[in-house]
Enzyme design. Structure first.
Site, PDB file in Angstrom:
ATOM      1  N   ARG A 152       0.847  -1.203   0.000  1.00 31.47           N
ATOM      2  CA  ARG A 152       0.000   0.000   0.000  1.00 31.47           C
ATOM      3  C   ARG A 152       0.877   1.245   0.000  1.00 31.47           C
ATOM      4  O   ARG A 152       1.461   1.613   1.021  1.00 31.47           O
ATOM      5  CB  ARG A 152      -0.910  -0.014   1.227  1.00 31.47           C
ATOM      6  CG  ARG A 152      -1.881   1.140   1.281  1.00 31.47           C
ATOM      7  CD  ARG A 152      -2.916   1.083   0.183  1.00 31.47           C
ATOM      8  NE  ARG A 152      -3.733  -0.113   0.264  1.00 31.47           N
ATOM      9  CZ  ARG A 152      -4.398  -0.620  -0.784  1.00 31.47           C
ATOM     10  NH1 ARG A 152      -4.362  -0.038  -1.969  1.00 31.47           N
ATOM     11  NH2 ARG A 152      -5.122  -1.716  -0.633  1.00 31.47           N
ATOM     12  N   ARG A 167       2.476  -6.359 -10.053  1.00 34.49           N
ATOM     13  CA  ARG A 167       2.874  -5.692  -8.803  1.00 34.49           C
ATOM     14  C   ARG A 167       3.226  -6.686  -7.695  1.00 34.49           C
ATOM     15  O   ARG A 167       3.777  -6.283  -6.666  1.00 34.49           O
ATOM     16  CB  ARG A 167       1.785  -4.718  -8.329  1.00 34.49           C
ATOM     17  CG  ARG A 167       0.455  -5.358  -7.991  1.00 34.49           C
ATOM     18  CD  ARG A 167      -0.526  -4.321  -7.464  1.00 34.49           C
ATOM     19  NE  ARG A 167      -1.864  -4.861  -7.273  1.00 34.49           N
ATOM     20  CZ  ARG A 167      -2.812  -4.269  -6.565  1.00 34.49           C
ATOM     21  NH1 ARG A 167      -2.568  -3.115  -5.985  1.00 34.49           N
ATOM     22  NH2 ARG A 167      -4.005  -4.806  -6.446  1.00 34.49           N
ATOM     23  N   HIS A 175       0.444   3.334 -10.691  1.00 35.73           N
ATOM     24  CA  HIS A 175      -0.572   3.685  -9.677  1.00 35.73           C
ATOM     25  C   HIS A 175       0.094   4.491  -8.553  1.00 35.73           C
ATOM     26  O   HIS A 175       0.101   4.077  -7.383  1.00 35.73           O
ATOM     27  CB  HIS A 175      -1.133   2.363  -9.147  1.00 35.73           C
ATOM     28  CG  HIS A 175      -2.381   2.450  -8.330  1.00 35.73           C
ATOM     29  ND1 HIS A 175      -2.515   3.247  -7.220  1.00 35.73           N
ATOM     30  CD2 HIS A 175      -3.571   1.798  -8.473  1.00 35.73           C
ATOM     31  CE1 HIS A 175      -3.725   3.074  -6.701  1.00 35.73           C
ATOM     32  NE2 HIS A 175      -4.381   2.205  -7.439  1.00 35.73           N
ATOM     33  N   ASP A 226     -12.756   8.486  -6.848  1.00 35.02           N
ATOM     34  CA  ASP A 226     -12.223   7.362  -7.618  1.00 35.02           C
ATOM     35  C   ASP A 226     -12.699   7.542  -9.059  1.00 35.02           C
ATOM     36  O   ASP A 226     -13.826   7.195  -9.398  1.00 35.02           O
ATOM     37  CB  ASP A 226     -12.724   6.027  -7.019  1.00 35.02           C
ATOM     38  CG  ASP A 226     -11.929   4.839  -7.539  1.00 35.02           C
ATOM     39  OD1 ASP A 226     -11.143   5.015  -8.487  1.00 35.02           O
ATOM     40  OD2 ASP A 226     -12.098   3.739  -6.989  1.00 35.02           O
ATOM     41  N   GLU A 286      -2.703   8.658 -11.424  1.00 29.49           N
ATOM     42  CA  GLU A 286      -2.158   7.483 -12.108  1.00 29.49           C
ATOM     43  C   GLU A 286      -2.197   7.680 -13.622  1.00 29.49           C
ATOM     44  O   GLU A 286      -3.264   7.906 -14.186  1.00 29.49           O
ATOM     45  CB  GLU A 286      -2.996   6.256 -11.720  1.00 29.49           C
ATOM     46  CG  GLU A 286      -3.131   6.103 -10.209  1.00 29.49           C
ATOM     47  CD  GLU A 286      -4.237   5.136  -9.813  1.00 29.49           C
ATOM     48  OE1 GLU A 286      -4.474   4.156 -10.542  1.00 29.49           O
ATOM     49  OE2 GLU A 286      -4.876   5.364  -8.765  1.00 29.49           O
TER      50      GLU A 286
HETATM   51  O1  TA6 Z   1      -6.783   3.252  -9.034  1.00 31.92           O
HETATM   52  C1  TA6 Z   1      -7.878   3.373  -8.202  1.00 31.92           C
HETATM   53  C2  TA6 Z   1      -8.266   2.001  -7.702  1.00 31.92           C
HETATM   54  O2  TA6 Z   1      -8.548   1.157  -8.784  1.00 31.92           O
HETATM   55  C3  TA6 Z   1      -9.427   2.151  -6.730  1.00 31.92           C
HETATM   56  O3  TA6 Z   1     -10.646   1.741  -7.267  1.00 31.92           O
HETATM   57  C4  TA6 Z   1      -8.973   1.478  -5.472  1.00 31.92           C
HETATM   58  O4  TA6 Z   1      -9.583   0.306  -5.193  1.00 31.92           O
HETATM   59  C5  TA6 Z   1      -7.468   1.428  -5.634  1.00 31.92           C
HETATM   60  O5  TA6 Z   1      -7.183   1.401  -6.987  1.00 31.92           O
HETATM   61  C6  TA6 Z   1      -6.655   0.437  -4.850  1.00 31.92           C
HETATM   62  O6  TA6 Z   1      -6.705  -0.851  -5.356  1.00 31.92           O
HETATM   63  P1  TA6 Z   1      -5.998  -2.045  -4.592  1.00 31.92           P
HETATM   64  O7  TA6 Z   1      -6.232  -3.245  -5.446  1.00 31.92           O
HETATM   65  O8  TA6 Z   1      -4.535  -1.685  -4.474  1.00 31.92           O
HETATM   66  O9  TA6 Z   1      -6.641  -2.119  -3.231  1.00 31.92           O
END
Ligand code: TA6
Length: 307
Positions: free
Chosen positions: A79, A105, A175, A219, A278
Site C-alpha cells: 500500500r 505488482r 498507480h 475514484d 495514475e
Molecule cells: O486506481 C484506483 C483504484 O482502482 C481504486 O478503485 C482502489 O480500489 C485502488 O485502486 C486500490 O486498489 P488495490 O487493489 O490496491 O486495493
C-alpha cells in the site's frame, strides 16, 4: 531472498562512486530492495513488483507516500509507492478470480542492467517473465520491461512487446501514491473540462469543471487526456508536475476515511497524506499492440518549489 542471492545481485549490479551508490539489501519481510543515491536524489525500489517505495530529490521532502501499515510479504501488494498495474487495470474483464490490477505488482522482477549516468541519474532496467503461478494470466507471446531513471526528475517507462502473430490488448497504470502535506490543502490542476467516469457512481460519465480539490472519497478515470497534471501542495509548499506519453487516461483516487478504515493497510490518517494520480491506459483507453510492435507508457515527475 537469502543472503547469497543478495551477494550475487550486488556482485553483478551494485554501483559505487564516491558517496553515490546503488546496492541490494534485504528489506522488510525478506524482500530484496535496491537502495540508491546519486548527486540529485535517493530512492528505494522493491524487487517484488519493481515497486518504487521512495524517491527523495536532494533538499526536498519525500515525494512518494508509503503507508506505515504497508505489508511486505511474498505475493502481497504494497500500500503506497508506485505499484505497476499490468497487464490489466482494475478488475479483469472476464475473470473475477484474477487479481485486481494484474499480477505485475506482486511478482518478482529481474534486474538486467544498472547504469550511473554521470552521477546525476541512476537507471535500472527490469524485466519479468512468466512463472508457473502466473503464466496462465499472461497475454500470449508478450514480454515486458520497466525502466526507472532516478535523479532530479523521476522517469519511468513500461514497455510491452508483442512477440506473437496476433494483436494483444492490455490495460495498465503506474498507480503512484503521491505524498502530500494535507489533502485538504491540495489542488490538482490539468483536468479542467475533461470527461471522467465516476467509479463511485457506477462509472457514470461526468465532466470536470475547474481544478480539483478533494474533501471526500474520489475514484475517477479521466478520459481522453494526455494533459500535464500538477499537484499543488500548499502545506509542503511545492508543486509536483506529472508528464506522460503513451497514456490517454488519468486515474485520480483517494479512499477518504471510511473506505480507508476498511482497507486495513492504509492507516488511520493515511488518506490525509496521499493522493493517487495514475498515468494509465484504462477504460476505453485499452491499448492494442500489433504483432512485432511495442507500446511505451512513459511518465516523468518533478518537484517545483512554490513561490
Ligand atoms: O486506481 C484506483 C483504484 O482502482 C481504486 O478503485 C482502489 O480500489 C485502488 O485502486 C486500490 O486498489 P488495490 O487493489 O490496491 O486495493
Amino acid at each position: 531472498m537469502n543472503t547469497p542471492g543478495i551477494i550475487q545481485l550486488n556482485k553483478e549490479f551494485a554501483l559505487q562512486h564516491g558517496n553515490n551508490f546503488l546496492r541490494f539489501v534485504t528489506g522488510t519481510g525478506g524482500i530484496p530492495v535496491i537502495e540508491l543515491k546519486n548527486n540529485h536524489a535517493s530512492a528505494s525500489i522493491s524487487l517484488q513488483g519493481a515497486h518504487l517505495l521512495s524517491w527523495r530529490p536532494e533538499d526536498e521532502e519525500e515525494v512518494i507516500w508509503l503507508s506505515d501499515q504497508a505489508q511486505f510479504a511474498d505475493g502481497k501488494s504494497v500500500r503506497g509507492g508506485i505499484p505497476i498495474c499490468w497487464p490489466w487495470f482494475g478488475a479483469h474483464e472476464s475473470r473475477p478470480d484474477y487479481p485486481a490490477h494484474g499480477f505485475a505488482r506482486t511478482t518478482y522482477w529481474e534486474v538486467i542492467c544498472t547504469e550511473d549516468l554521470d552521477n546525476e541519474r541512476t537507471r535500472i532496467t527490469f524485466i519479468t517473465r512468466p512463472l508457473p503461478e502466473n503464466e496462465h494470466m499472461w497475454p500470449p507471446a508478450t514480454s515486458v520491461q520497466f525502466q526507472l531513471t532516478v535523479g532530479k526528475k523521476l522517469e519511468m517507462e513500461l514497455i510491452t512487446h508483442n512477440n506473437g502473430a496476433a494483436p494483444i490488448v492490455i490495460s495498465q497504470a503506474l498507480h503512484t501514491y503521491f505524498r502530500v502535506g494535507d489533502i485538504s490543502k491540495v489542488t490538482l490542476h490539468g483536468l479542467d473540462d475533461t470527461d471522467y467516469l465516476d467509479k463511485l457512481e457506477h462509472y457514470r460519465l461526468k465532466v470536470q469543471h475547474g481544478p480539483l480539490t478533494i474533501n471526500e472519497e474520489i475514484d475517477r478515470i479521466y478520459l481522453d487526456t494526455i494533459a500535464e497534471c500538477v499537484i499543488e501542495d500548499r502545506t509542503l509548499n511545492r508543486n509536483i508536475v506529472i508528464n506522460k506519453c503513451g497514456s490517454h487516461s488519468t486515474v485520480v483516487w483517494n479512499p477518504w476515511q471510511e473506505t480507508a478504515s476498511k482497507m486495513g493497510d492504509l492507516g488511520e490518517q493515511g488518506y490525509r497524506k496521499m493522493l493517487c494520480v495514475e498515468s494509465s491506459n484504462a477504460a476505453d483507453d485499452n491499448v492494442t499492440i500489433e504483432p512485432e510492435k511495442a507500446h511505451h507508457l512513459w511518465v516523468q515527475y518533478q518537484v517545483q518549489k512554490r513561490s
